[in-house]
Design an enzyme around this catalytic site. Structure first.
Site, short mmCIF file in Angstrom:
data_model
loop_
_atom_site.label_atom_id
_atom_site.label_comp_id
_atom_site.label_asym_id
_atom_site.label_seq_id
_atom_site.Cartn_x
_atom_site.Cartn_y
_atom_site.Cartn_z
N LYS A 128 13.26 -2.69 5.33
CA LYS A 128 14.66 -2.78 4.90
C LYS A 128 15.23 -4.13 5.33
CE LYS A 128 14.18 0.77 6.95
NZ LYS A 128 12.98 1.49 7.47
N ILE A 144 6.70 15.29 4.70
CA ILE A 144 6.92 15.76 3.34
C ILE A 144 5.86 15.20 2.40
CG2 ILE A 144 8.49 15.64 1.37
CD1 ILE A 144 10.81 15.71 3.40
N SER A 168 15.63 6.87 5.39
CA SER A 168 15.16 6.74 4.01
C SER A 168 14.72 8.07 3.41
CB SER A 168 13.99 5.75 3.96
OG SER A 168 12.94 6.15 4.84
N GLU A 209 13.86 -1.61 18.31
CA GLU A 209 14.22 -0.80 17.14
C GLU A 209 15.40 0.12 17.40
OE1 GLU A 209 12.12 2.53 14.20
OE2 GLU A 209 10.97 1.56 15.79
N GLY A 242 10.00 12.24 6.65
CA GLY A 242 9.56 11.94 5.30
C GLY A 242 8.05 11.84 5.19
#
Length: 283
Positions: free
Chosen positions: A17, A128, A235, A75, A125
């Protein structure tokens, strides 16, 4: 080069990003993390002399590909700093729990200028995509979400109402008693006929399971620190209405106050940009 040009870059496990200012205008850009060379080439072309600050697990690798002096920022510090720029004052001005739901999930307490990481989970994510790939062979995130949106979680998930069939359950009958607990013996992924579970239903249950697990962790962490406000970014929410619904409904059921942030996945990049002394007033 206009002196205001600069870029904050969050190179994560799934996406790179970039929050940058060029010619006085704040902009956002994303690349896939498995295409770092493409991201580095774009930065070299679009921002050839701009100061850069990088963060994220792939930040050092991307910095090497860029091939010029860059700053680095932890981070968690970058994310917690940047998210304040995206929140309304009534939320940013008080203590809250921050859940960054990306490839996995990281959970922080933010209180004024103080931030502390209080936990996390490998569910996110990446879960998933990985489980969906194993179950159905679908690799594309948008395709997974589209299929799940057409599915019914009640096919594979055991709901409280299924256990109390014919009776009034003591709690909300739509609550999940067991994720995938309704899958019959010998069942396989198919078209939903002849004892199979349709892939749409299976994918709906995958997303629901991740959402409920993340929400449970976050509500418990918030309660342990005397908080109710939970800010969700990452995200994983991009175009994923089923995940947002699962997290929102379960957070509310457990007594939390969920808030979802537009462009929240850019929090780390915005924090890195802020480290350079640049503030993206509008993105």
């Amino acid at each position: 080069m206009p002196r205001r040009d600069a870029a904050g870059i969050d190179a994560g496990g799934t996406l790179v990003k970039i929050a940058y200012i060029k010619d006085g205008v704040a902009r956002l850009r994303k690349f896939r993390s498995d295409r770092l060379e493409e991201a580095a080439a774009w930065i070299g072309t679009e921002l050839p002399e701009a100061p850069l600050c990088l963060t994220g697990g792939k930040g050092a690798k991307l910095a090497a590909l860029i091939g010029r002096n860059t700053k680095m920022m932890p981070e968690f510090e970058a994310t917690c700093s940047g998210v304040r720029l995206l929140l309304p004052p009534e939320i940013a001005g008080r203590a809250f729990l921050l859940a960054n739901v990306g490839t996995g999930t990281s959970v922080h307490v933010i209180d004024g200028g103080r931030q502390i990481r209080v936990g996390g989970t490998g569910l996110g994510g990446g879960t998933i995509v990985g489980l969906s790939r194993l179950l159905t062979g679908i690799d594309d995130y948008d395709a997974i979400v589209a299929a799940a949106s057409a599915g019914d979680r009640g096919v594979a998930d055991l709901k409280v109402r299924h256990i109390y069939e014919g009776m009034e359950p003591p709690i909300d009958g739509e609550l999940t008693a067991s994720n995938f607990g309704r899958v019959p013996p010998g069942a396989a992924i198919g078209d939903g006929r002849n004892g199979t579970v349709a892939r749409e239903d299976a994918l709906a249950s995958v997303i629901g399971m991740v959402g409920e697990a993340v929400a449970t962790l976050c509500v418990s962490a918030a309660a342990a620190h005397g908080l109710k406000t939970i800010v969700y970014i990452g995200s994983s929410f991009n175009g994923n209405a089923p995940l947002r619904r699962a997290i929102e409904s379960y957070t509310c059921f457990r007594g939390g106050e969920p808030h979802f942030v537009e462009n929240g996945e850019f929090s780390g990049a915005l924090g890195a940009l802020l480290r350079l002394g640049r503030r993206a007033a509008r993105v």
